[in-house]
Write an enzyme that holds these catalytic residues in place. Structure first.
Site, mmCIF file in Angstrom:
data_model
loop_
_atom_site.group_PDB
_atom_site.id
_atom_site.type_symbol
_atom_site.label_atom_id
_atom_site.label_comp_id
_atom_site.label_asym_id
_atom_site.label_seq_id
_atom_site.Cartn_x
_atom_site.Cartn_y
_atom_site.Cartn_z
ATOM 1 N N LYS A 181 -0.677 1.129 5.255
ATOM 2 C CA LYS A 181 -1.485 1.843 4.243
ATOM 3 C C LYS A 181 -0.735 3.099 3.764
ATOM 4 N N SER A 187 -7.190 3.875 3.675
ATOM 5 C CA SER A 187 -8.042 4.117 4.831
ATOM 6 C C SER A 187 -7.919 5.561 5.290
ATOM 7 N N ILE A 226 -1.408 -13.557 -2.411
ATOM 8 C CA ILE A 226 -0.740 -12.532 -3.245
ATOM 9 C C ILE A 226 0.759 -12.448 -2.968
ATOM 10 N N ARG A 280 -17.989 9.539 13.898
ATOM 11 C CA ARG A 280 -17.403 8.825 12.758
ATOM 12 C C ARG A 280 -18.315 8.956 11.545
ATOM 13 N N ASN A 286 -9.417 -14.811 5.478
ATOM 14 C CA ASN A 286 -10.487 -14.123 6.208
ATOM 15 C C ASN A 286 -11.768 -14.071 5.370
ATOM 16 N N ALA A 324 -7.041 -7.273 -1.028
ATOM 17 C CA ALA A 324 -6.398 -8.272 -0.148
ATOM 18 C C ALA A 324 -5.494 -7.573 0.849
ATOM 19 N N TYR A 364 -0.723 -1.408 11.066
ATOM 20 C CA TYR A 364 -1.780 -1.438 10.046
ATOM 21 C C TYR A 364 -1.840 -0.089 9.311
ATOM 22 N N PHE A 370 -16.429 3.575 24.332
ATOM 23 C CA PHE A 370 -15.077 4.000 24.721
ATOM 24 C C PHE A 370 -15.013 5.521 24.918
ATOM 25 N N ASN A 382 -15.800 4.642 7.515
ATOM 26 C CA ASN A 382 -16.173 3.457 8.329
ATOM 27 C C ASN A 382 -17.255 2.623 7.649
ATOM 28 N N LYS A 426 -6.344 -6.421 8.341
ATOM 29 C CA LYS A 426 -6.965 -5.128 8.694
ATOM 30 C C LYS A 426 -7.203 -4.868 10.173
ATOM 31 N N ASP A 434 -7.788 6.559 19.672
ATOM 32 C CA ASP A 434 -9.041 7.079 19.107
ATOM 33 C C ASP A 434 -8.990 8.600 18.994
HETATM 34 P P1 NAD Z 1 -11.563 -8.566 4.668
HETATM 35 O O1 NAD Z 1 -10.609 -9.158 5.626
HETATM 36 O O2 NAD Z 1 -13.006 -8.917 4.810
HETATM 37 O O3 NAD Z 1 -11.131 -8.882 3.175
HETATM 38 C C1 NAD Z 1 -9.781 -9.069 2.812
HETATM 39 C C2 NAD Z 1 -9.726 -10.303 1.937
HETATM 40 O O4 NAD Z 1 -8.377 -10.513 1.552
HETATM 41 C C3 NAD Z 1 -10.187 -11.571 2.647
HETATM 42 O O5 NAD Z 1 -11.085 -12.260 1.828
HETATM 43 C C4 NAD Z 1 -8.908 -12.375 2.856
HETATM 44 O O6 NAD Z 1 -9.144 -13.775 2.833
HETATM 45 C C5 NAD Z 1 -8.057 -11.889 1.695
HETATM 46 N N1 NAD Z 1 -6.616 -11.968 1.934
HETATM 47 C C6 NAD Z 1 -5.934 -11.611 3.056
HETATM 48 N N2 NAD Z 1 -4.625 -11.841 2.885
HETATM 49 C C7 NAD Z 1 -4.473 -12.338 1.633
HETATM 50 C C8 NAD Z 1 -3.347 -12.779 0.886
HETATM 51 N N3 NAD Z 1 -2.101 -12.757 1.400
HETATM 52 N N4 NAD Z 1 -3.554 -13.242 -0.368
HETATM 53 C C9 NAD Z 1 -4.795 -13.286 -0.892
HETATM 54 N N5 NAD Z 1 -5.893 -12.905 -0.221
HETATM 55 C C10 NAD Z 1 -5.735 -12.420 1.026
HETATM 56 O O7 NAD Z 1 -11.378 -6.977 4.736
HETATM 57 P P2 NAD Z 1 -12.262 -5.835 4.132
HETATM 58 O O8 NAD Z 1 -12.975 -5.152 5.251
HETATM 59 O O9 NAD Z 1 -13.048 -6.334 2.985
HETATM 60 O O10 NAD Z 1 -11.114 -4.839 3.649
HETATM 61 C C11 NAD Z 1 -10.615 -4.857 2.330
HETATM 62 C C12 NAD Z 1 -9.482 -3.869 2.214
HETATM 63 O O11 NAD Z 1 -9.935 -2.577 2.615
HETATM 64 C C13 NAD Z 1 -8.292 -4.196 3.129
HETATM 65 O O12 NAD Z 1 -7.111 -3.885 2.448
HETATM 66 C C14 NAD Z 1 -8.497 -3.251 4.308
HETATM 67 O O13 NAD Z 1 -7.289 -2.925 4.943
HETATM 68 C C15 NAD Z 1 -9.097 -2.040 3.625
HETATM 69 N N6 NAD Z 1 -9.902 -1.222 4.535
HETATM 70 C C16 NAD Z 1 -10.916 -1.794 5.237
HETATM 71 C C17 NAD Z 1 -11.656 -1.017 6.138
HETATM 72 C C18 NAD Z 1 -12.779 -1.631 6.947
HETATM 73 O O14 NAD Z 1 -13.214 -1.000 7.925
HETATM 74 N N7 NAD Z 1 -13.289 -2.807 6.611
HETATM 75 C C19 NAD Z 1 -11.364 0.344 6.290
HETATM 76 C C20 NAD Z 1 -10.319 0.895 5.540
HETATM 77 C C21 NAD Z 1 -9.596 0.103 4.650
HETATM 78 C C1 UD1 Z 2 -10.620 1.709 13.439
HETATM 79 C C2 UD1 Z 2 -9.118 1.884 13.453
HETATM 80 C C3 UD1 Z 2 -8.680 2.409 12.094
HETATM 81 C C4 UD1 Z 2 -9.140 1.458 10.978
HETATM 82 C C5 UD1 Z 2 -10.667 1.308 11.081
HETATM 83 C C6 UD1 Z 2 -11.203 0.310 10.071
HETATM 84 C C7 UD1 Z 2 -8.395 2.311 15.754
HETATM 85 C C8 UD1 Z 2 -7.912 3.336 16.718
HETATM 86 N N1 UD1 Z 2 -8.748 2.787 14.525
HETATM 87 O O1 UD1 Z 2 -11.221 2.970 13.201
HETATM 88 O O2 UD1 Z 2 -7.278 2.510 12.055
HETATM 89 O O3 UD1 Z 2 -8.823 2.006 9.705
HETATM 90 O O4 UD1 Z 2 -11.016 0.844 12.399
HETATM 91 O O5 UD1 Z 2 -10.834 -1.000 10.367
HETATM 92 O O6 UD1 Z 2 -8.478 1.136 16.060
HETATM 93 N N2 UD1 Z 2 -16.088 2.028 19.756
HETATM 94 C C9 UD1 Z 2 -16.681 1.868 20.997
HETATM 95 N N3 UD1 Z 2 -16.745 0.620 21.515
HETATM 96 C C10 UD1 Z 2 -16.232 -0.494 20.873
HETATM 97 C C11 UD1 Z 2 -15.625 -0.312 19.603
HETATM 98 C C12 UD1 Z 2 -15.557 0.971 19.075
HETATM 99 O O7 UD1 Z 2 -17.146 2.820 21.609
HETATM 100 O O8 UD1 Z 2 -16.304 -1.597 21.422
HETATM 101 C C13 UD1 Z 2 -16.046 3.383 19.164
HETATM 102 C C14 UD1 Z 2 -14.630 3.875 18.889
HETATM 103 O O9 UD1 Z 2 -14.157 4.595 20.007
HETATM 104 C C15 UD1 Z 2 -14.877 4.778 17.677
HETATM 105 C C16 UD1 Z 2 -16.111 4.190 16.975
HETATM 106 O O10 UD1 Z 2 -16.716 3.316 17.924
HETATM 107 O O11 UD1 Z 2 -15.217 6.064 18.108
HETATM 108 C C17 UD1 Z 2 -15.748 3.393 15.737
HETATM 109 O O12 UD1 Z 2 -14.734 2.446 16.107
HETATM 110 P P1 UD1 Z 2 -14.152 1.386 15.051
HETATM 111 O O13 UD1 Z 2 -15.269 0.669 14.401
HETATM 112 O O14 UD1 Z 2 -13.116 0.581 15.743
HETATM 113 O O15 UD1 Z 2 -13.498 2.305 13.911
HETATM 114 P P2 UD1 Z 2 -12.419 3.478 14.044
HETATM 115 O O16 UD1 Z 2 -11.957 3.674 15.421
HETATM 116 O O17 UD1 Z 2 -12.963 4.675 13.361
#
Ligand code: NAD
Ligand code: UD1
Length: 346
Positions: A153, A124, A59, A231, A35, A81, A149, A218, A179, A84, A294
């Site tokens: 975590k 998260s 990994i 959020r 990704n 890694a 997912y 939503f 977020n 998500k 949600d």
């Molecule tokens: P992302 O997908 O952009 O980054 C994840 C990276 O890990 C990517 O570069 C992907 O290629 C790599 N990857 C996936 N599987 C792998 C594997 N098996 N081996 C090696 N590399 C691998 O995601 P992100 O938004 O940067 O999120 C990073 C971390 O934070 C994740 O663990 C995610 O669950 C966590 N997180 C993200 C959010 C969010 O909203 N973005 C929120 C809470 C937690």
């Molecule tokens: C979501 C995930 C959460 C994850 C996080 C980061 C769900 C229920 N929760 O959180 O587990 O850790 O992403 O990846 O999926 N919204 C709209 N229209 C859209 C999309 C979203 O109104 O098309 C609203 C949602 O109702 C929410 C807010 O925007 O209130 C943020 O949504 P989103 O970005 O998906 O994040 P979370 O729901 O907080």
């Protein structure tokens, strides 16, 4: 320090890589590019003027991890890694548990074998579940997670707790992200969602760039001031800085959890109207029914991270939506434009 970033070419990892290099750390990245785009390592180098070690690997492959720890003198690991997407995790639970749980266990085992015990985990806010009431505090219990997912975590958090209890050489910081939105202000790195995005910001970006006609809101019947969900949006660079600050939070024999959020909730409607006003773009919206899972209001109490790590987010919502849009115009149909195309826009 020499820090290994797993998933360091992804959205949050790449911004943290830039900040770590800026602060003078050495870094090694392992990423399987499932990704991430191939151009990201060059962009990190371009932004920092610094080089780093890059290993293209998974990994889940222990031999690759052994090679990395054998070749490079790693002091600490930041573990980004993972997979998500909540929606995809329901369709492919084994893949999600395989990468997010088994992959993490592999990494911890090999780290232990090589005597590396400093670990920073990307958790998260989803682990708080639906029953805890915002502002969420680290001492509240983990709630019920409803999808693979979120469960992955919560499982890793429990594993990490058991690990430090069993072996006091471990030093673990568990970061609960709220977020993350926005991108590097240069527009050179940002989030490239795979397939159809689920999260709100990439969807708003797609409306702004004409890839999507409108964004669905939503539900507007939540018990919040304007009826849409609240959020805690945080700029990805503030989140990246949270990782650097978290190095100071590592403590032998302890797993310490910190919320990385601003503590300021914004509604879905406010987010969209701010994006529209700051970037002078009309964003079409349609209200639809609530999305399953949600929660009306999710925001952090960030004081533990503020006070313990001396970490204070600095980007405003205006800057978050500005940088999100600035990045989106550099990505077309999910693919980044090349330097020549970006130059043409500027
Ligand atoms: P992302 O997908 O952009 O980054 C994840 C990276 O890990 C990517 O570069 C992907 O290629 C790599 N990857 C996936 N599987 C792998 C594997 N098996 N081996 C090696 N590399 C691998 O995601 P992100 O938004 O940067 O999120 C990073 C971390 O934070 C994740 O663990 C995610 O669950 C966590 N997180 C993200 C959010 C969010 O909203 N973005 C929120 C809470 C937690
Ligand atoms: C979501 C995930 C959460 C994850 C996080 C980061 C769900 C229920 N929760 O959180 O587990 O850790 O992403 O990846 O999926 N919204 C709209 N229209 C859209 C999309 C979203 O109104 O098309 C609203 C949602 O109702 C929410 C807010 O925007 O209130 C943020 O949504 P989103 O970005 O998906 O994040 P979370 O729901 O907080």
């Amino acid at each position: 320090m020499n820090i290994l970033l797993t998933g360091g070419c992804g959205y949050i990892g790449s911004h943290t890589a830039v900040r770590l290099l800026d602060y003078g750390h050495e870094i090694t990245i392992v990423d399987d590019f499932s990704n991430a785009q191939e151009f990201v390592p060059d962009r990190i180098k371009q932004l920092t003027g610094k080089d780093f070690n890059l290993i293209n690997g998974d990994i889940r492959n222990k031999a690759i991890l052994e090679y990395i720890f054998g070749q490079h003198n790693i002091d600490a690991v930041m573990h980004f890694a993972g997979l998500k997407s909540v929606k995809e995790s329901i369709e492919k639970p084994l893949e999600y548990y395989g990468v997010n749980v088994s992959g993490t266990i592999n990494l911890l085992e090999i780290m232990g074998n090589f005597g590396v015990h400093k670990f920073i985990f990307s958790s998260s806010a989803t682990v708080y579940g639906a029953c805890n009431v915002s502002p969420l505090k680290e001492n509240m219990g983990r709630g019920k997670t409803t999808n693979p997912y979120g469960k992955s975590k919560a499982i890793v958090e429990r594993i990490l707790q058991d690990l430090v209890t069993a072996d006091s050489r471990w030093e673990v910081v568990n970061l609960r992200y709220f977020n993350p939105i926005g991108a590097h202000p240069s527009g050179l790195i940002g989030e490239i969602p795979k397939g159809t995005p689920n999260n709100i910001m990439p969807l708003i970006n797609q409306v702004a760039t004409g890839e999507r006609e409108y964004i669905e809101i939503f539900g507007n019947d939540y018990p919040t001031p304007d009826g849409t969900c609240l959020r805690d949006y945080i700029h990805v660079l503030d989140l990246a800085d949270g990782h650097i600050a978290s190095l100071k939070g590592l403590k032998k024999g302890a797993m310490r959890s910190f919320n990385l959020g601003t503590g300021h909730p914004y509604s879905v409607s406010e987010l969209i109207s701010t994006y529209s006003a700051i970037n002078a773009i009309k964003i079409e919206t349609r209200v639809s029914k609530r999305r399953d899972g949600d929660i009306a209001s999710v925001f952090a109490d960030p004081r533990l991270a503020n006070e313990t790590l001396n970490w204070y987010p600095s980007f405003s919502l205006h800057e978050m939506v500005r940088d999100a849009y600035n990045w989106s115009i550099r990505v077309k149909n999910g693919m980044p434009m090349n330097d020549q195309q970006i130059g043409d826009i500027e």
